[in-house]
Write an enzyme that holds these catalytic residues in place. Structure first.
Site, PDB file in Angstrom:
ATOM      1  N   ASN A 197       3.181   2.483 -16.778  1.00  0.00           N
ATOM      2  CA  ASN A 197       4.593   2.164 -16.472  1.00  0.00           C
ATOM      3  C   ASN A 197       4.528   1.117 -15.367  1.00  0.00           C
ATOM      4  O   ASN A 197       4.264   1.465 -14.209  1.00  0.00           O
ATOM      5  CB  ASN A 197       5.324   3.365 -15.876  1.00  0.00           C
ATOM      6  CG  ASN A 197       5.777   4.389 -16.887  1.00  0.00           C
ATOM      7  OD1 ASN A 197       6.928   4.443 -17.286  1.00  0.00           O
ATOM      8  ND2 ASN A 197       4.845   5.246 -17.287  1.00  0.00           N
ATOM      9  N   LYS A 241      -4.805  11.107 -12.759  1.00  0.00           N
ATOM     10  CA  LYS A 241      -4.826   9.741 -12.210  1.00  0.00           C
ATOM     11  C   LYS A 241      -5.529   9.714 -10.850  1.00  0.00           C
ATOM     12  O   LYS A 241      -5.257  10.555  -9.982  1.00  0.00           O
ATOM     13  CB  LYS A 241      -3.392   9.236 -12.089  1.00  0.00           C
ATOM     14  CG  LYS A 241      -3.219   7.786 -11.691  1.00  0.00           C
ATOM     15  CD  LYS A 241      -1.739   7.412 -11.839  1.00  0.00           C
ATOM     16  CE  LYS A 241      -1.425   5.979 -11.489  1.00  0.00           C
ATOM     17  NZ  LYS A 241      -0.006   5.662 -11.748  1.00  0.00           N
ATOM     18  N   GLU A 286       5.238   7.341  -6.209  1.00  0.00           N
ATOM     19  CA  GLU A 286       4.172   8.162  -6.806  1.00  0.00           C
ATOM     20  C   GLU A 286       3.396   8.908  -5.732  1.00  0.00           C
ATOM     21  O   GLU A 286       2.950  10.032  -5.948  1.00  0.00           O
ATOM     22  CB  GLU A 286       3.222   7.289  -7.631  1.00  0.00           C
ATOM     23  CG  GLU A 286       3.744   6.947  -8.994  1.00  0.00           C
ATOM     24  CD  GLU A 286       2.641   6.390  -9.862  1.00  0.00           C
ATOM     25  OE1 GLU A 286       1.722   7.140 -10.213  1.00  0.00           O
ATOM     26  OE2 GLU A 286       2.701   5.187 -10.178  1.00  0.00           O
ATOM     27  N   ASN A 293      -0.564  13.301 -11.901  1.00  0.00           N
ATOM     28  CA  ASN A 293      -0.129  12.398 -12.971  1.00  0.00           C
ATOM     29  C   ASN A 293      -1.240  12.475 -14.031  1.00  0.00           C
ATOM     30  O   ASN A 293      -2.285  11.838 -13.900  1.00  0.00           O
ATOM     31  CB  ASN A 293       0.024  10.986 -12.395  1.00  0.00           C
ATOM     32  CG  ASN A 293       0.662  10.027 -13.372  1.00  0.00           C
ATOM     33  OD1 ASN A 293       0.617  10.241 -14.584  1.00  0.00           O
ATOM     34  ND2 ASN A 293       1.243   8.958 -12.844  1.00  0.00           N
TER      35      ASN A 293
HETATM   36  N1  CDT Z   1       2.632   3.607 -12.705  1.00  0.00           N
HETATM   37  C1  CDT Z   1       1.873   2.747 -12.024  1.00  0.00           C
HETATM   38  O1  CDT Z   1       0.762   3.067 -11.625  1.00  0.00           O
HETATM   39  N2  CDT Z   1       2.379   1.551 -11.774  1.00  0.00           N
HETATM   40  C2  CDT Z   1       1.728   0.585 -10.958  1.00  0.00           C
HETATM   41  C3  CDT Z   1       2.741  -0.193 -10.222  1.00  0.00           C
HETATM   42  C4  CDT Z   1       2.349  -0.295  -8.839  1.00  0.00           C
HETATM   43  S1  CDT Z   1       3.551  -1.041  -7.889  1.00  0.00           S
HETATM   44  C5  CDT Z   1       3.963   0.079  -6.755  1.00  0.00           C
HETATM   45  C6  CDT Z   1       0.819  -0.373 -11.722  1.00  0.00           C
HETATM   46  O2  CDT Z   1      -0.293  -0.607 -11.248  1.00  0.00           O
HETATM   47  O3  CDT Z   1       1.231  -0.928 -12.734  1.00  0.00           O
END
Ligand code: CDT
Length: 312
Positions: free
Chosen positions: A199, A129, A148, A112
Site C-alpha cells: 500500500n 513485516k 504504521e 502487519n
Molecule cells: N505500507 C507501506 O509500507 N508503505 C510504505 C510507505 C512509506 S511512507 C510513510 C512504502 O514503503 O511504500
C-alpha cells in the site's frame, strides 16, 4: 518434472472504511476464481487486503481499533476464501493485520502479517513485516497520517523461506521491498519466488519531491532484488484512491533476469498472470550471482570493522 508455476497477482482497488469483511472476501474470491480460470496455482493478494489502510488515522487508543485485526487465520470471515482455494486447488498469499493471543505475561502483539496457503487450503507459513515505516505520534500538519509505527510491532522473525509450490518461496511486505537485505536474506536461503504486497501512498510527506518517483522506485527496488538474487518477484498493490488518499498501483511480476513480464494497467481490482519457470533462477544463481563462489563476507566484515574513511 516441470518446474513451471503459473502465478497471479491479484491487485485490489480501494477498500472503504466501512466496507464489511464479507464483501472484501467476496472480491478476493472473485479474483481467485479468475486465477483458477487462467490456470494459476498460486495467487498473491496485497498487504492489509481485508480492510482499508487504517494506519492513516490517528488514535490514542490502538486497542480500540482491534476490529481491523484478525485474531485467527483462517477466522470466521476468511474461512470462505480458504474453502474456495481448496475447492479450486489454488494457493494464495494474503496480507492482514494480526492480533496475537495473550502471551505468558498476558500481552497481545499486533503485526502487519501475511499468510501463505497451499493449494489444499493448508497454511504453509506466516510472515510478519520487518521494516515498519511512518511515524508513531500524530502529525496533524500532514494531509493524512502514516501511523504504521503506532499500530504495529516489528517482526522478530526476519525473512524465512518455505519449500512449497515446487520451489522455495518467501514473503515480504511493502516497505520491506525497498531494502536490499530483504531479498538477500532470502537469496542466501535459495529463494526462487518472493511475494510482496504493498500500500504505497503517492504523497510522501517528509519529502514530496519523491512523489513523482513512486512508480520508478517501486519497480527499481523489486527488479534489482529479483536480478541480484536470481529470483522471481511478485509485487501486488492496493491501488487507487482510498478514503481520499491516492495509492500506487502498477502491480507486476518480475523474472530472475529483472525484467517485468506482466504489469497491471488499471488502479482497481485486476488479476495479472505469468508462467514462472523456477529453473530460470539457476541461470543467475549459478553464474553472475553464484554466492558460494563470488560472495566475500570476510571482505565486507574487514571493511565494516575499519573505522572512518580509508585514506589513499
Ligand atoms: N505500507 C507501506 O509500507 N508503505 C510504505 C510507505 C512509506 S511512507 C510513510 C512504502 O514503503 O511504500
Amino acid at each position: 518434472m516441470t518446474r513451471e508455476l503459473r502465478i497471479g497477482a491479484a491487485q485490489l482497488g480501494p477498500i472503504g472504511k466501512d466496507e464489511p469483511r464479507a464483501v472484501v472476501v467476496e472480491r478476493l474470491i472473485a479474483l481467485l476464481r479468475q486465477g483458477a480460470d487462467a490456470g494459476c496455482e498460486l495467487v498473491a493478494f496485497p498487504e492489509l487486503a481485508l480492510t482499508t489502510f487504517f494506519p492513516r488515522w490517528y488514535t490514542q487508543d490502538v486497542a480500540g481499533h482491534d476490529h481491523y485485526f484478525e485474531k485467527a487465520m483462517p477466522g470466521p470471515d476468511t474461512q470462505p476464501l480458504f474453502d474456495e482455494a481448496a475447492r479450486l486447488g489454488v494457493g494464495f498469499s494474503l496480507g492482514y493485520a494480526e492480533l496475537t493471543e495473550p502471551d505468558a505475561c498476558g500481552d497481545q502483539h499486533r503485526y502487519n502479517a501475511t499468510v501463505l496457503v497451499e493449494r489444499d487450503g493448508s497454511v504453509v507459513g506466516k510472515f510478519r513485516k520487518v521494516h515498519i515505516p511512518g511515524h508513531e505520534a500524530d502529525e496533524p500538519s500532514r494531509p493524512f497520517q502514516h501511523l504504521e509505527r503506532r499500530y504495529f510491532e516489528e517482526s522478530p522473525d526476519g525473512f524465512p523461506v518455505w519449500r512449497c509450490f515446487g520451489g522455495i518461496v518467501g514473503l515480504a511486505t511493502c516497505n520491506d521491498r525497498r531494502w536490499p537485505e530483504t531479498y538477500r536474506e532470502m537469496g542466501l536461503q535459495g529463494v526462487e519466488l518472493i511475494l510482496i504486497g504493498y500500500n504505497t501512498p503517492i504523497h510522501y510527506a517528509p519529502d514530496p519531491s519523491q512523489n513523482e518517483l513512486q512508480g520508478f522506485h517501486n519497480h527499481l527496488t523489486m527488479q534489482a532484488g529479483a536480478y541480484q538474487n536470481g529470483t522471481w518477484v511478485v509485487g501486488v498493490a492496493k491501488g487507487g484512491t482510498e478514503e481520499g488518499v491516492e495509492s500506487l498501483a502498477e502491480s507486476c511480476i518480475i523474472a530472475p533476469s529483472g525484467q517485468i513480464v506482466a504489469q497491471a494497467v488499471t488502479t482497481g481490482d485486476e488479476l495479472i498472470t505469468a508462467t514462472a519457470d523456477l529453473d530460470w533462477c539457476k541461470q543467475y544463481k549459478e553464474t553472475l550471482f553464484d554466492f558460494a563462489r563470488y560472495r566475500r563476507p570476510d571482505v565486507y566484515q574487514r571493511i565494516t570493522s575499519q573505522k572512518g574513511v580509508i585514506e589513499p
